[in-house]
Motif scaffolding. Structure first.
Motif, PDB file in Angstrom:
ATOM      1  N   GLY A   1       0.778  -1.242   0.000  1.00  0.00           N
ATOM      2  CA  GLY A   1       0.000   0.000   0.000  1.00  0.00           C
ATOM      3  C   GLY A   1       0.810   1.294   0.000  1.00  0.00           C
ATOM      4  N   PHE A   2       1.674   1.459  -0.966  1.00  0.00           N
ATOM      5  CA  PHE A   2       2.337   2.762  -1.114  1.00  0.00           C
ATOM      6  C   PHE A   2       1.401   3.656  -1.921  1.00  0.00           C
ATOM      7  N   ASN A   3       0.444   4.212  -1.227  1.00  0.00           N
ATOM      8  CA  ASN A   3      -0.651   4.935  -1.865  1.00  0.00           C
ATOM      9  C   ASN A   3      -0.197   6.128  -2.712  1.00  0.00           C
ATOM     10  N   ARG A   4       0.945   6.740  -2.341  1.00  0.00           N
ATOM     11  CA  ARG A   4       1.331   7.973  -3.040  1.00  0.00           C
ATOM     12  C   ARG A   4       1.614   7.755  -4.518  1.00  0.00           C
ATOM     13  N   ARG A   5       1.985   6.524  -4.861  1.00  0.00           N
ATOM     14  CA  ARG A   5       2.223   6.241  -6.286  1.00  0.00           C
ATOM     15  C   ARG A   5       0.964   6.482  -7.110  1.00  0.00           C
ATOM     16  N   PHE A   6      -0.204   6.505  -6.446  1.00  0.00           N
ATOM     17  CA  PHE A   6      -1.478   6.643  -7.164  1.00  0.00           C
ATOM     18  C   PHE A   6      -2.028   8.073  -7.106  1.00  0.00           C
ATOM     19  N   ASP A   7      -1.321   8.955  -6.411  1.00  0.00           N
ATOM     20  CA  ASP A   7      -1.688  10.375  -6.392  1.00  0.00           C
ATOM     21  C   ASP A   7      -1.569  10.936  -7.807  1.00  0.00           C
ATOM     22  N   SER A   8      -2.532  11.755  -8.219  1.00  0.00           N
ATOM     23  CA  SER A   8      -2.512  12.203  -9.618  1.00  0.00           C
ATOM     24  C   SER A   8      -1.242  12.982  -9.935  1.00  0.00           C
ATOM     25  N   GLY A   9      -0.718  13.709  -8.966  1.00  0.00           N
ATOM     26  CA  GLY A   9       0.508  14.460  -9.208  1.00  0.00           C
ATOM     27  C   GLY A   9       1.704  13.543  -9.429  1.00  0.00           C
ATOM     28  N   PHE A  10       1.960  12.673  -8.460  1.00  0.00           N
ATOM     29  CA  PHE A  10       3.145  11.809  -8.562  1.00  0.00           C
ATOM     30  C   PHE A  10       3.002  10.808  -9.720  1.00  0.00           C
TER      31      PHE A  10
ATOM     32  N   THR B   1       1.380  11.292 -12.447  1.00  0.00           N
ATOM     33  CA  THR B   1       1.560  12.014 -13.705  1.00  0.00           C
ATOM     34  C   THR B   1       3.032  12.279 -13.994  1.00  0.00           C
ATOM     35  N   ILE B   2       3.797  12.678 -12.978  1.00  0.00           N
ATOM     36  CA  ILE B   2       5.207  12.958 -13.296  1.00  0.00           C
ATOM     37  C   ILE B   2       5.937  11.659 -13.657  1.00  0.00           C
ATOM     38  N   ARG B   3       5.580  10.571 -12.986  1.00  0.00           N
ATOM     39  CA  ARG B   3       6.201   9.291 -13.358  1.00  0.00           C
ATOM     40  C   ARG B   3       5.892   8.925 -14.814  1.00  0.00           C
ATOM     41  N   GLU B   4       4.633   9.096 -15.215  1.00  0.00           N
ATOM     42  CA  GLU B   4       4.262   8.790 -16.605  1.00  0.00           C
ATOM     43  C   GLU B   4       5.002   9.675 -17.594  1.00  0.00           C
ATOM     44  N   ARG B   5       5.118  10.948 -17.222  1.00  0.00           N
ATOM     45  CA  ARG B   5       5.764  11.879 -18.158  1.00  0.00           C
ATOM     46  C   ARG B   5       7.276  11.651 -18.209  1.00  0.00           C
TER      47      ARG B   5
END
Lengths: 329, 329, 329, 329
Positions: free
Chosen positions: A118-127, A129-133
């Protein structure tokens, strides 16, 4: 329709139950808690049955368990759930001991069950999005990552004493985020810290203000800083400097209002704490878990990500004491 | 090296003299003012000679005059300077009467001298940049322009009484900016206003809070709002909505500092007033004037731009009284 | 537990049903729609019964109706519901005719039923916060209000033809917001507009780019601008200039990510359209309605707010045609 | 009127000469450079006399020298100027060797001459403002300082080879800033780095991407990161986390324009490089020096600040090689 058993009906169990209620393909079928009233209250809200944890794990009508119990019960619940063939969503940390997580990896692998840490922050729209970009190549090669996390106020010292310390309790989220954003394993960890917020934290052998420097084999560097105090909300930022640009995930304000006066132009404080800031992330995390169960894809982050963050946290805790960097495997 | 005579050594004359000192190809050769001490003080600062205005205009060693005297003296000084063959930089408004500006256009045209009307905001890096980017086609066709101007505090009522009223004294800058950004002539003007800041302004027959709606032949629309009061600095913004995007010139903060606390995230107030905010614009304006004199290019905005803004201001003042829109030409 | 009947199961009916599912004290008991499949689909999602509209209104187990049917059916449904003693939540506009709304006010008053007009934007955290802060006196007296609304793209021309025109269909939200933020009734309306986005809109007798100027008895002024097109998302902003400061409700970005590159520092576009941007507002609006039903407090905005906005929209439509301002009552 | 001799007429000498021309109480009396044309050019611009460096230092009409020559000439020029009783403004670094700076401190102390070390960033309005606001107690106790510096692009490798390395050439500014903002001496330095921008920099034995962690006796921590590359301008930021709030000095954009389109909301890049970004700082720095000479106050930062930054840079360079932190005296 995926049937879920919630193990642990405290704050985080309730968050996950609420997420499940908003998803179309899943339902909370059963709930368990050491405190019967907690289980009954959540059952009333969700229409689930109250069972014991062992009953939930043994129930043939349960597809997956969500483990939100105290950390020291995780090992046992994971082992039993895996052996019962249940898919597992386990809150972080998987376990306080990296060696025990290694044992769990063997058990989970042998059982072949899906596992989400449950590392929930990976699913935050901000984080996210930057990972995807980053992955899309938009900023070229990652060179330097800066992660800043500040809690609004420190937890009680009693909690601190059993927490494993700041690196294992708080910065572990940032260690996982560092791996997520760097795209490469950490090979060296330097950390230091001080008790500046509350002397009682120092007396308890922990720090409340800390930094870490992580490096990868190719020379990428990540700087992390943590404080247990922030007067302006829950400060959660990351920025990734690449060869072709910089990506930042900024704070999320409480609202979009600004006031201008003699004091200048003032925007709202950051959303107060994790339940607000990561409300969307918790929902997306559960949606990902359910989608994986339906598609057969392996959930991510998995149990090995839980281990990797724990290993870095252990190294940071060692570095704090020895004063020198720690090399990882 | 272009030799300049400064006519009027008050605040704005001093600004232009300081700009000239920073430019390589021009020098302040002579200064004149009705108050000898004002002239002497500026002469001491610039190394210029003190002369009377008539002497400056008659001097063969003077290439151009910068007129920063009270508005009611402009007509006479422009006429004499044009007939003496001097290039002219005249502060806005050229004259309070549109008809008299029409007379001056004939005189200036007959003399064939370069003429710049001091609408300094066209040279501000923000407004100049959005105009350039509009011209480059970046936002497609201009459809809707919004201009907001707020002074930090109202001028003395005595000044207001002789100012020609808010539309001719304050909003005239925005009327010129509207033409600059719309790229098309105004055909219709509606304006309204109130005295909300200071009842004495209302008693003097003027307003301190006002709006105008300007339309062009092709249907482009510009909204302007003015207030004589702002607690957060000198508020000077414009945004241009086009078919392919939006361009905004935001305020300029006093500094780049931000403070975060329980009150939120606070940035600095806008730069206080026009001497600060438009310091760069005044310099760029004078550099443009000098460059035009050297290259033979006609300065812009010219005397016709001074007339056009005055005609719109007159129409707005009429609309305020009659309550209905005024059609231009 | 308040039992609700949803009349109209289209997009907006579904939004309200989803809100009700997230509220603790209310439930969707029945749904009705002219298209049986639409009603059945929403019934399946919510566990409600499918009934006809008349059955819903006649049902003794229904406490309140939510009317989200086409505008021309509102009058009849409101009249019947009021006479049946149901509380009413009606989407805007209440009716296209101000006179008919006046008739409905008599009917609703006679029945003594609670009535909420669905001006959802009043419940947006940004607009609600600036209204509260105005009411607290934080910026002193309200002097000048600026409201900017831009839709991402125009609706089909077929929709435009039956929409009542931009002022009644789109800017009506801004007219309500103007009243909400000005804190004083509008006495005069000037409006103008153009068809710049799509010539077919002009051929249909409507405009797609428009502005309005509203004034109150005490001289407060509100400027509104609308466009049916925006490339950067759903642009929804308001700012209120007061004697002691300025309050702004800014756009809400799609996420909190920023990228820096040679092109500068780029933040995300505004959230795309009303379902996203006003998701929180729709929920808060329904929570307010339910809370009012429980406490006996009158819902706000009420039916008179629906009338007031319609009257302003009618005046704006008249002003567009006549070219001059329209005085209200 | 203070008479200044400029030693070194390169880029930085020209900047200081231009600052002096804008100050009322100082004048450039003489200029010297190893390349006669450089000196002559600057003399023509300023009206100063061309002399040799020794002549400038020996001239009784010179009150102070501004040393902007190559670093390896600083020792000799400082020694001679001090012994001649001249006030000294010396560009950073004072010298590449901390021991030699210690020798210079003795010489300067013995001569009793005023000495300013050219850490220009202390005079930037952003950094100066946050320091003042820290000193005023606005954010309580300083706990955690984060400094980010990124150059737009790396200097030529030939320059790098003689620069003393990134820590002594580039991060030295940040080490001084750390001391300025922490308000307490550094006792421990950890640094690491990589050559990610240009392999030739790595082959030359230097790094182009680096971080440092500095700690003070009371446990305050400062994180610094540097990169020799940034696509979005000259990135110069600092933030100070205190017990009662956070102060940030943000980047300065090239202009105040924003464009909104499908790509989102884009503001201008950061000002390109140090001559632009620190134009105001250079002027304020020189104004401070001149004001100190007039008032008798000691200039700050002084020669001991030059030494302190050099000592930290040496420690960082050592830490990079040894991989462990370095304790300072």
């Amino acid at each position: 329709m995926i049937s879920i058993g919630i193990l642990g009906c405290g704050r985080i169990g309730q968050v996950h139950a609420a997420s499940l209620q908003r998803l179309e393909n899943a339902r909370v079928a059963a709930v368990a808690d050491a405190f019967p009233e907690a289980a009954e209250k959540l059952a009333a809200k969700t229409g689930a049955q109250v069972r014991s944890a062992d009953e939930v794990i043994a129930s043939p009508d349960i597809d997956a368990v969500v483990i939100g119990t105290p950390t020291d019960t995780h090992f046992d619940l994971i082992e039993k759930s895996a052996k019962a063939g249940k898919a597992i969503f386990c809150e972080k940390p998987v376990d306080m001991s990296a060696d025990r997580i290694r044992d769990l990896i063997k058990i989970v692998d042998a059982a072949g069950v899906p596992f989400l840490t449950g590392f929930n922050r990976r699913f935050d729209s901000g984080f996210a999005t930057i990972r995807e970009r980053i992955a899309s190549g938009e900023i070229g090669d990652v060179e330097l990552v800066t992660i800043l996390s500040r809690d609004p106020s420190p937890p009680p010292v009693a909690y601190i004493k059993s927490s494993g310390g700041l690196f294992r309790d708080m910065m572990i989220h940032d260690f996982d985020m560092a791996r997520f954003l760097l795209g490469e394993e950490i090979v060296r960890v330097f950390a230091t810290g001080s008790a500046l917020v509350d002397p009682a934290i120092g007396e308890a052998g922990d720090v409340d203000t800390a930094v870490a420097v992580l490096t990868t084999a190719s020379g990428r560097i990540c700087q992390i800083s943590n404080s247990r105090r922030a007067t302006y909300g829950y400060d959660q930022r990351a920025e990734v400097h690449g060869s072709r640009g910089l990506l930042k995930a900024n704070n999320v304000p409480e609202n979009n209002v600004e006031i201008a006066s003699g004091a200048g132009f003032c925007a709202a404080p950051a959303q107060h704490f994790f339940l607000e800031r990561y409300a969307g992330a918790y929902l997306a995390e559960m949606a990902h878990f359910i989608a994986c169960l339906q598609s057969g894809q392996a959930p991510s982050p998995g149990i090995r990500d839980g281990l990797a963050a724990q290993v870095i946290a252990d190294a940071a805790a060692t570095s704090l004491v020895t004063g020198v960097p720690v090399d990882l495997g």
